[in-house]
Write a protein that holds these residues in place. Structure first.
Motif, PDB file in Angstrom:
ATOM      1  N   SER A   1     -15.122  13.427   7.993  1.00 47.23           N
ATOM      2  CA  SER A   1     -14.845  12.311   7.096  1.00 47.23           C
ATOM      3  C   SER A   1     -15.942  12.078   6.065  1.00 47.23           C
ATOM      4  O   SER A   1     -15.787  11.246   5.162  1.00 47.23           O
ATOM      5  CB  SER A   1     -14.614  11.036   7.910  1.00 47.23           C
ATOM      6  OG  SER A   1     -13.508  11.182   8.768  1.00 47.23           O
TER       7      SER A   1
ATOM      8  N   PRO B   1     -15.611   6.428   9.984  1.00 47.25           N
ATOM      9  CA  PRO B   1     -14.884   5.367  10.673  1.00 47.25           C
ATOM     10  C   PRO B   1     -14.763   5.593  12.175  1.00 47.25           C
ATOM     11  O   PRO B   1     -14.472   4.667  12.919  1.00 47.25           O
ATOM     12  CB  PRO B   1     -13.508   5.387   9.992  1.00 47.25           C
ATOM     13  CG  PRO B   1     -13.734   6.029   8.672  1.00 47.25           C
ATOM     14  CD  PRO B   1     -14.824   7.023   8.888  1.00 47.25           C
TER      15      PRO B   1
ATOM     16  N   GLU C   1     -13.596   7.181   0.469  1.00 45.46           N
ATOM     17  CA  GLU C   1     -13.842   6.149   1.474  1.00 45.46           C
ATOM     18  C   GLU C   1     -12.546   5.664   2.115  1.00 45.46           C
ATOM     19  O   GLU C   1     -12.588   4.936   3.108  1.00 45.46           O
ATOM     20  CB  GLU C   1     -14.618   4.994   0.852  1.00 45.46           C
ATOM     21  CG  GLU C   1     -16.028   5.394   0.435  1.00 45.46           C
ATOM     22  CD  GLU C   1     -16.891   4.214   0.083  1.00 45.46           C
ATOM     23  OE1 GLU C   1     -16.642   3.105   0.612  1.00 45.46           O
ATOM     24  OE2 GLU C   1     -17.838   4.373  -0.710  1.00 45.46           O
ATOM     25  N   GLU C   2     -11.409   6.066   1.578  1.00 41.54           N
ATOM     26  CA  GLU C   2     -10.123   5.672   2.143  1.00 41.54           C
ATOM     27  C   GLU C   2      -9.554   6.748   3.062  1.00 41.54           C
ATOM     28  O   GLU C   2      -8.482   6.558   3.646  1.00 41.54           O
ATOM     29  CB  GLU C   2      -9.117   5.406   1.009  1.00 41.54           C
ATOM     30  CG  GLU C   2      -9.570   4.393  -0.019  1.00 41.54           C
ATOM     31  CD  GLU C   2      -8.749   4.474  -1.287  1.00 41.54           C
ATOM     32  OE1 GLU C   2      -7.571   4.892  -1.204  1.00 41.54           O
ATOM     33  OE2 GLU C   2      -9.275   4.137  -2.361  1.00 41.54           O
ATOM     34  N   THR C   3     -10.271   7.871   3.185  1.00 39.34           N
ATOM     35  CA  THR C   3      -9.709   9.048   3.847  1.00 39.34           C
ATOM     36  C   THR C   3     -10.523   9.461   5.067  1.00 39.34           C
ATOM     37  O   THR C   3     -11.754   9.528   5.015  1.00 39.34           O
ATOM     38  CB  THR C   3      -9.652  10.232   2.855  1.00 39.34           C
ATOM     39  OG1 THR C   3      -8.921   9.828   1.690  1.00 39.34           O
ATOM     40  CG2 THR C   3      -8.986  11.440   3.481  1.00 39.34           C
TER      41      THR C   3
ATOM     42  N   ILE D   1       2.189   9.237  12.545  1.00 37.01           N
ATOM     43  CA  ILE D   1       1.570   8.738  11.312  1.00 37.01           C
ATOM     44  C   ILE D   1       2.220   9.444  10.123  1.00 37.01           C
ATOM     45  O   ILE D   1       2.260  10.676  10.065  1.00 37.01           O
ATOM     46  CB  ILE D   1       0.055   9.008  11.302  1.00 37.01           C
ATOM     47  CG1 ILE D   1      -0.611   8.430  12.555  1.00 37.01           C
ATOM     48  CG2 ILE D   1      -0.591   8.436  10.045  1.00 37.01           C
ATOM     49  CD1 ILE D   1      -2.013   8.949  12.771  1.00 37.01           C
TER      50      ILE D   1
ATOM     51  N   THR E   1      -8.621   6.894  13.801  1.00 34.75           N
ATOM     52  CA  THR E   1      -8.906   6.844  15.237  1.00 34.75           C
ATOM     53  C   THR E   1      -7.668   7.199  16.053  1.00 34.75           C
ATOM     54  O   THR E   1      -7.759   7.930  17.053  1.00 34.75           O
ATOM     55  CB  THR E   1      -9.422   5.455  15.633  1.00 34.75           C
ATOM     56  OG1 THR E   1     -10.656   5.189  14.936  1.00 34.75           O
ATOM     57  CG2 THR E   1      -9.678   5.360  17.131  1.00 34.75           C
ATOM     58  N   HIS E   2      -6.512   6.712  15.636  1.00 37.77           N
ATOM     59  CA  HIS E   2      -5.267   7.028  16.347  1.00 37.77           C
ATOM     60  C   HIS E   2      -5.003   8.528  16.334  1.00 37.77           C
ATOM     61  O   HIS E   2      -4.626   9.117  17.365  1.00 37.77           O
ATOM     62  CB  HIS E   2      -4.095   6.279  15.718  1.00 37.77           C
ATOM     63  CG  HIS E   2      -2.763   6.678  16.286  1.00 37.77           C
ATOM     64  ND1 HIS E   2      -2.346   6.308  17.551  1.00 37.77           N
ATOM     65  CD2 HIS E   2      -1.763   7.445  15.772  1.00 37.77           C
ATOM     66  CE1 HIS E   2      -1.152   6.818  17.790  1.00 37.77           C
ATOM     67  NE2 HIS E   2      -0.773   7.510  16.724  1.00 37.77           N
TER      68      HIS E   2
ATOM     69  N   ARG F   1      -4.982   8.381   6.287  1.00 35.65           N
ATOM     70  CA  ARG F   1      -5.525   7.103   5.851  1.00 35.65           C
ATOM     71  C   ARG F   1      -6.599   6.628   6.821  1.00 35.65           C
ATOM     72  O   ARG F   1      -6.488   6.803   8.033  1.00 35.65           O
ATOM     73  CB  ARG F   1      -4.420   6.055   5.754  1.00 35.65           C
ATOM     74  CG  ARG F   1      -3.295   6.409   4.805  1.00 35.65           C
ATOM     75  CD  ARG F   1      -2.231   5.316   4.751  1.00 35.65           C
ATOM     76  NE  ARG F   1      -1.676   5.023   6.062  1.00 35.65           N
ATOM     77  CZ  ARG F   1      -0.703   5.725   6.639  1.00 35.65           C
ATOM     78  NH1 ARG F   1      -0.201   6.793   6.027  1.00 35.65           N
ATOM     79  NH2 ARG F   1      -0.225   5.376   7.816  1.00 35.65           N
ATOM     80  N   ARG F   2      -7.625   5.995   6.301  1.00 34.72           N
ATOM     81  CA  ARG F   2      -8.780   5.565   7.090  1.00 34.72           C
ATOM     82  C   ARG F   2      -8.372   4.775   8.327  1.00 34.72           C
ATOM     83  O   ARG F   2      -8.877   5.015   9.425  1.00 34.72           O
ATOM     84  CB  ARG F   2      -9.700   4.734   6.197  1.00 34.72           C
ATOM     85  CG  ARG F   2     -10.969   4.215   6.896  1.00 34.72           C
ATOM     86  CD  ARG F   2     -11.756   3.290   5.998  1.00 34.72           C
ATOM     87  NE  ARG F   2     -12.954   2.803   6.664  1.00 34.72           N
ATOM     88  CZ  ARG F   2     -14.165   3.326   6.532  1.00 34.72           C
ATOM     89  NH1 ARG F   2     -14.333   4.366   5.757  1.00 34.72           N
ATOM     90  NH2 ARG F   2     -15.197   2.825   7.187  1.00 34.72           N
ATOM     91  N   GLU F   3      -7.429   3.870   8.161  1.00 34.55           N
ATOM     92  CA  GLU F   3      -7.056   2.996   9.270  1.00 34.55           C
ATOM     93  C   GLU F   3      -6.319   3.728  10.385  1.00 34.55           C
ATOM     94  O   GLU F   3      -6.220   3.233  11.510  1.00 34.55           O
ATOM     95  CB  GLU F   3      -6.211   1.820   8.774  1.00 34.55           C
ATOM     96  CG  GLU F   3      -4.894   2.202   8.123  1.00 34.55           C
ATOM     97  CD  GLU F   3      -4.989   2.438   6.634  1.00 34.55           C
ATOM     98  OE1 GLU F   3      -3.940   2.397   5.957  1.00 34.55           O
ATOM     99  OE2 GLU F   3      -6.127   2.669   6.122  1.00 34.55           O
ATOM    100  N   ALA F   4      -5.811   4.924  10.101  1.00 35.56           N
ATOM    101  CA  ALA F   4      -5.085   5.701  11.111  1.00 35.56           C
ATOM    102  C   ALA F   4      -5.951   6.804  11.724  1.00 35.56           C
ATOM    103  O   ALA F   4      -5.480   7.545  12.588  1.00 35.56           O
ATOM    104  CB  ALA F   4      -3.830   6.310  10.488  1.00 35.56           C
TER     105      ALA F   4
END
Length: 380
Positions: A58, A14, A148-150, A189, A215-216, A210-213
């Protein structure tokens, strides 16, 4: 050419665009598009050994195993003794086939009394998942593939604690022992799994988010300053300096943990597990080959994977499984299989461009002064 590249790539981290913005050279590893290096793998290697580096891992696989039968199920599949784990601790272990060959090496984390996390190698995610499902009992165990979520980041080096501490809340990361884990808040997070496991020989925090976090979290760590992004090339030289195994090269389904010198992660006395019978027979009969460390006498001699190992008379002995120029030692180092009768300090030979060159058999790690080893010695 572009089409061939796309056929090789099944997935991408990601953080792929983040890596590209940092000038990373992207490679395909285990079907994943991942950063190989940024500007210099030597600079990245040295940063991890001397200060701190940040890896995106990842591509690794993550499976959750939960339920009242989870511990018994894993105890039958894995070589190490799960009974020695408690919540918040981790273990290095193997998945074996019935012949004792290595399907994969992995780390198991006990998150709760009936909840475990398995972290497996990227190239073996599908194979491992199928093996776990094929051996699943009819009740009492639930599997969940969260790969894929991690996003998995590894902050590694002597300065890793200094970098991570200001970003954590409610826990003192500096007091965590080796192979420990906890869930907490990192960079704002929630539910980040922080683990003191790693693959470089330096003190490392592996951060599962979590995948969505992802980059942060990457940017928050990089913004701490003096953090070197590091790619897979530096990770490989770092792990090889420690003599850490690479599944698919140093170990595979035709080799056993005993041959690879990893018998410490096999507890034959714990009771039955898949592959135990084969290992008991091998131990009783005695090994015919073993994995050893090899060091060249000259920085110009770089042993590489696949090169045959020879006796002084030119008779075949085995082969090199991993090899590189050690950035720390400035000498060629390698792992390779030789007959079990070969002793530490003996010499074996390789043929480089028609010239017979000696290598000295040694016992890894090749580099012994690291932040991880210093920390372990200080706790003794």
């Amino acid at each position: 050419m572009r089409l061939a590249y796309l056929c090789l790539v099944q997935k991408a981290t990601p953080l792929l665009e983040v890596h590209r913005s940092l000038g990373a050279q992207i490679t395909v590893f285990g079907g994943w598009a991942m950063p190989l290096r940024y500007q210099s793998e030597l600079k990245e290697h040295q940063a991890v050994r001397e200060k701190v580096g940040l890896f995106d891992l990842s591509h690794m696989g993550e499976f959750l195993v939960r339920g009242p039968g989870a511990a018994a199920y894993l105890q039958r599949l894995l070589t190490n003794d799960l009974a020695r784990l408690t919540p918040g601790r981790a273990q290095y272990t193997f998945l074996l086939n019935p012949q004792g060959g290595v399907l994969d090496d992995l780390i198991v984390y006990q998150l709760e009394p009936q909840l475990f996390l398995l972290v497996v190698n990227a190239a073996h995610i599908e194979k491992d998942w199928a093996w776990l499902q094929d051996n699943l009992p009819s009740a009492g165990v639930e599997l969940q593939n969260i790969s894929e979520e991690t996003v998995l980041l590894a902050l590694s080096g002597p300065d890793s604690t200094t970098i991570l501490t200001p970003l954590t809340e409610g826990a003192e990361v500096s007091t965590l022992p080796y192979y420990a884990c906890y869930k907490g808040v990192v960079a704002g997070i929630s539910e980040v799994l922080v683990a003191t496991t790693g693959y470089t020989g330096e003190w490392t925090y592996e951060l599962f988010v979590r995948r969505e976090a992802g980059t942060h979290l990457w940017e928050a760590i990089m913004n701490q300053g003096s953090v070197q992004p590091a790619g897979l090339s530096a990770r490989n030289t770092l792990r090889l300096e420690m003599g850490y195994l690479l599944c698919g090269q140093d170990i595979d389904e035709e080799t056993t943990p005993l041959e690879a010198g990893a018998g410490w992660a096999v507890k034959l006395e714990k009771g039955d597990f898949i592959g135990r019978g084969a290992l008991l027979r091998q131990k009783a009969q005695g090994l015919t080959r073993k994995l050893v460390g090899l060091v060249s006498e000259s920085p110009r001699v770089i042993p590489r994977e696949g090169i045959a190992l020879l006796s002084e008379a030119g008779q075949p002995l085995g082969r090199i499984t991993s090899g590189t120029l050690s950035p720390t030692l400035q000498r060629g180092i390698a792992l390779g299989y030789v007959p079990a009768t070969v002793s530490i300090g003996e010499k074996v030979w390789i043929d480089l461009r028609g010239q017979r060159v000696p290598l000295t058999v040694t016992r890894p790690p090749f580099v012994s002064d690291t932040s991880l080893l210093r920390r372990q010695k200080a706790r003794l």
